[in-house]
Design a protein around this motif. Structure first.
Motif, short mmCIF file in Angstrom:
data_model
loop_
_atom_site.label_atom_id
_atom_site.label_comp_id
_atom_site.label_asym_id
_atom_site.label_seq_id
_atom_site.Cartn_x
_atom_site.Cartn_y
_atom_site.Cartn_z
N MET A 1 0.85 -1.18 0.00
CA MET A 1 0.00 0.00 0.00
C MET A 1 0.89 1.24 0.00
N ARG B 1 0.63 5.55 -0.20
CA ARG B 1 -0.26 6.71 -0.19
C ARG B 1 0.02 7.62 -1.38
N SER C 1 -2.18 3.55 6.35
CA SER C 1 -3.48 3.34 5.71
C SER C 1 -4.49 4.47 5.90
N VAL D 1 -5.20 7.88 0.41
CA VAL D 1 -5.28 6.41 0.44
C VAL D 1 -6.48 5.95 -0.37
N ALA E 1 -3.42 7.10 -4.58
CA ALA E 1 -2.79 6.01 -3.84
C ALA E 1 -2.69 4.76 -4.71
N GLY F 1 2.50 -1.46 4.71
CA GLY F 1 2.17 -0.24 3.99
C GLY F 1 3.36 0.70 4.01
#
Length: 456
Positions: free
Chosen positions: A197, A199, A298, A333, A369, A398
Motif C-alpha cells: 500500500m 499513499r 493506511s 489512500v 494512492a 504499507g
C-alpha cells in the motif's frame, strides 16, 4: 542446484560488486540541477555499459530531460520489469557531510559496516542489488532465470516529468507480468518487507493578499486586516479536536482496513511511544480512533509544511504584511480523488477569506494512492524467498510515503508492482552522510537471486 551456486558466487564476488557500486556512486548525477546534466547522462551510459557485461542488450532512450535506460534479456517463464533510478538528491548543506559525498567509502559503525555516499541507499545501492543478482545468475548458468526488462530512470528525484509520456510511448515494450521496484526499506533492521500500500500525494500552496503593501502596525494595526491572521485561522481549522481533516468530502473513497491485515500489522509489534520518542515527542496527534501504524500506512493526512509572511529576519520589525502563504500536503489512500480534493480544499479556503482579501493557489502535483493485488502469485513467492534469506519472516506492509511510479505501472502498463527494498530508516536519504549498510547490499543481492529463482 543452480540457486546454491548463484548464492555462493554472490558471496565470493561481494568485494568486486561493492567496487562496481562505488564506480556508479562517484558520478554526481543530481537530476534537479542543470549543471549536472552531463553527469546524469554519464551515469546512464555507465549503466548501459555495465548491463552489457552480463549479456543485456541495453541502450539510452532520450527524453526532454535526462535519458532512460532500457535493456532486455530473453528467458523462459514470467516476464519481469525491474525499475530503479540512477539520479540522486543535491548534497546541500555540504558542510554537514563528514566526507566528499561522491567519494564513497566503507566505514565501520556501531551497527556494522556501511557504504557512505550520496545515492548509496537512494537508489544506486538498491538498484545495483538487482543487477548484481543477475550478474551472478549469468556467471553461473550463462543465462537469466526468466525474461527480464531493465528500466532505469534519471528524473525520480526531480518529479519524473518524462516518466508517464515515456511509459505511454513505449507501453508495449515495457509491459510485463509483474514489475519489481527496489526503492523501499526493511521493517526494522532484520525483517524484509513487501510494500502493498502506497499513499498518494497532493500538494497545494495558498497565498492570502490583504493590503497593497506592507503597513506600519502602529498606524494600521486593528482596522486593517492582517493576511497572517486570516491564513493561520484557516490553517487552524484544517483539523478538528479528534485529529480528523475538516475539508468537505475529504474522506470519500477511504476504505476500512481489512481486519486480517490489521491483525498482521499488530503482530509486528510497532512501538508508537518509541517511534515518537525517537524524535523528542510523546503524544500522538493524529486521528484518535486509529493506531499510529494505521495512521502512517493506511490513513489520509493533511499537513502544513511551511508558512511564510511578514518580517522573519534578525531583530524585530513591527510590520503588518501584505501577503502570507503556506504549503499544505495531503497524503491520500484508497480511492481518494486528488483532483476532487484539490477543488474541495480551494473552495473551503475561499469560503473563509474576508471580502477585502484575495487568495491564490499554486498546485504542486497530484497522484492517487496505490494498492497492490497481493493475490497475484508472485507476491507469496517473493515473500517466501525473502523469508529464506533474512532472520525474520517477510511481512506485507504499507508505506507512509508516495512512490508514484507503482501507480503509473498499473494505470499505463496494466502491470502490478512489488516494492521490495533493503534500506533502513536510519540511512539518512536526502540528508548529509547518507549510508547503506553493507549487509543490506549483500543480503539484497542474495534476496533478488532467490526471488528470481522463485518467480521462474
Amino acid at each position: 542446484m543452480s540457486l546454491d551456486a548463484v548464492l555462493a558466487r554472490i558471496d565470493a564476488d561481494l568485494p568486486a560488486a561493492t567496487e562496481r557500486l562505488f564506480e556508479l556512486l562517484r558520478i554526481p548525477s543530481i537530476s534537479t540541477d542543470p549543471a549536472y546534466k552531463d553527469e546524469c547522462r554519464r551515469a546512464a551510459e555507465w549503466l548501459v555499459a555495465d548491463l552489457a557485461t552480463i549479456g543485456v542488450e541495453a541502450g539510452l532512450r532520450d527524453t526532454p530531460g535526462h535519458p532512460m535506460v532500457v535493456g532486455h534479456v530473453p528467458g523462459d517463464g514470467p516476464h519481469v520489469l525491474f525499475y530503479g533510478h540512477y539520479d540522486v538528491q543535491p548534497v546541500d548543506p555540504l558542510e554537514l557531510w563528514d566526507r566528499d559525498p561522491f567519494d564513497p567509502a566503507l566505514e565501520d559503525t556501531e551497527s556494522g559496516r556501511v557504504i557512505r555516499a550520496r545515492g548509496s541507499s537512494d537508489d544506486k545501492g538498491q538498484l545495483m542489488t538487482f543487477v548484481e543478482a543477475c550478474r551472478a545468475w549469468h556467471a553461473e548458468t550463462g543465462r537469466m532465470p526468466c525474461r527480464i526488462t531493465f528500466f532505469f530512470e534519471g528524473e525520480e528525484e526531480s518529479g519524473s516529468p518524462s516518466l508517464v509520456p515515456f511509459l505511454k510511448e513505449n507501453a508495449e515494450e515495457l509491459r510485463a507480468d509483474v514489475a519489481l521496484i527496489c526503492d523501499t526499506t526493511l521493517y526494522g533492521t532484520e525483517t524484509p518487507a513487501i510494500v502493498t500500500m502506497l499513499r498518494g500525494l497532493l500538494g497545494e500552496e495558498v497565498e492570502i493578499t490583504g493590503p497593497d503593501r506592507d503597513l506600519h502596525s502602529g498606524f494600521f494595526g486593528g482596522p486593517a486586516m492582517n493576511p497572517i491572521r486570516v491564513l493561520t485561522r484557516i490553517l487552524g481549522n484544517l483539523h478538528d479536536d479528534a485529529g480528523r481533516v475538516t475539508v468537505p468530502g475529504f474522506y470519500d473513497g477511504v476504505p476500512d482496513l481489512d481486519p486480517g491485515l490489521r491483525s498482521r500489522w499488530d503482530a509486528l509489534g510497532f512501538d508508537p511511544t518509541g517511534f515518537l520518542g525517537s524524535v523528542g515527542l510523546g503524544l500522538a496527534a493524529g486521528e484518535a480512533e486509529h493506531s499510529a501504524l494505521e495512521q502512517i500506512w493506511s490513513r489520509p493526512t493533511a499537513e502544513i509544511n511551511g508558512i511564510l509572511g511578514g518580517y522573519t529576519g534578525a531583530g524585530f520589525k513591527t510590520v503588518l504584511p501584505s501577503r502570507a502563504s503556506a504549503k499544505v500536503s495531503f497524503r491520500l489512500v484508497g480511492d481518494q480523488d486528488p483532483l476532487a480534493i484539490r477543488d474541495s480544499f480551494r473552495a473551503w479556503v475561499r469560503d473563509q477569506v474576508p471580502e477585502d482579501c484575495k487568495v491564490t493557489f499554486r498546485d504542486h502535483g497530484a497522484s492517487g494512492a496505490s494498492v497492490m493485488a497481493t493475490d497475484h502469485p508472485a507476491f507469496e513467492q517473493a515473500r517466501q524467498a525473502l523469508s529464506a534469506e533474512w532472520p525474520q519472516e517477510a511481512a506485507y506492509i504499507g508505506a507512509g510515503g508516495s512512490i508514484p511510479v507503482a501507480g503509473h505501472f498499473k494505470s499505463v502498463l496494466d502491470t502490478d508492482a512489488m516494492l521490495i527494498g533493503f534500506a533502513k530508516d536510519d540511512d539518512q536519504i536526502h540528508s548529509p552522510n547518507e549510508k547503506y549498510d553493507l549487509d543490506s547490499f549483500h543480503r539484497g543481492i542474495r534476496s533478488w537471486a532467490r526471488i528470481l529463482d522463485a518467480l521462474a
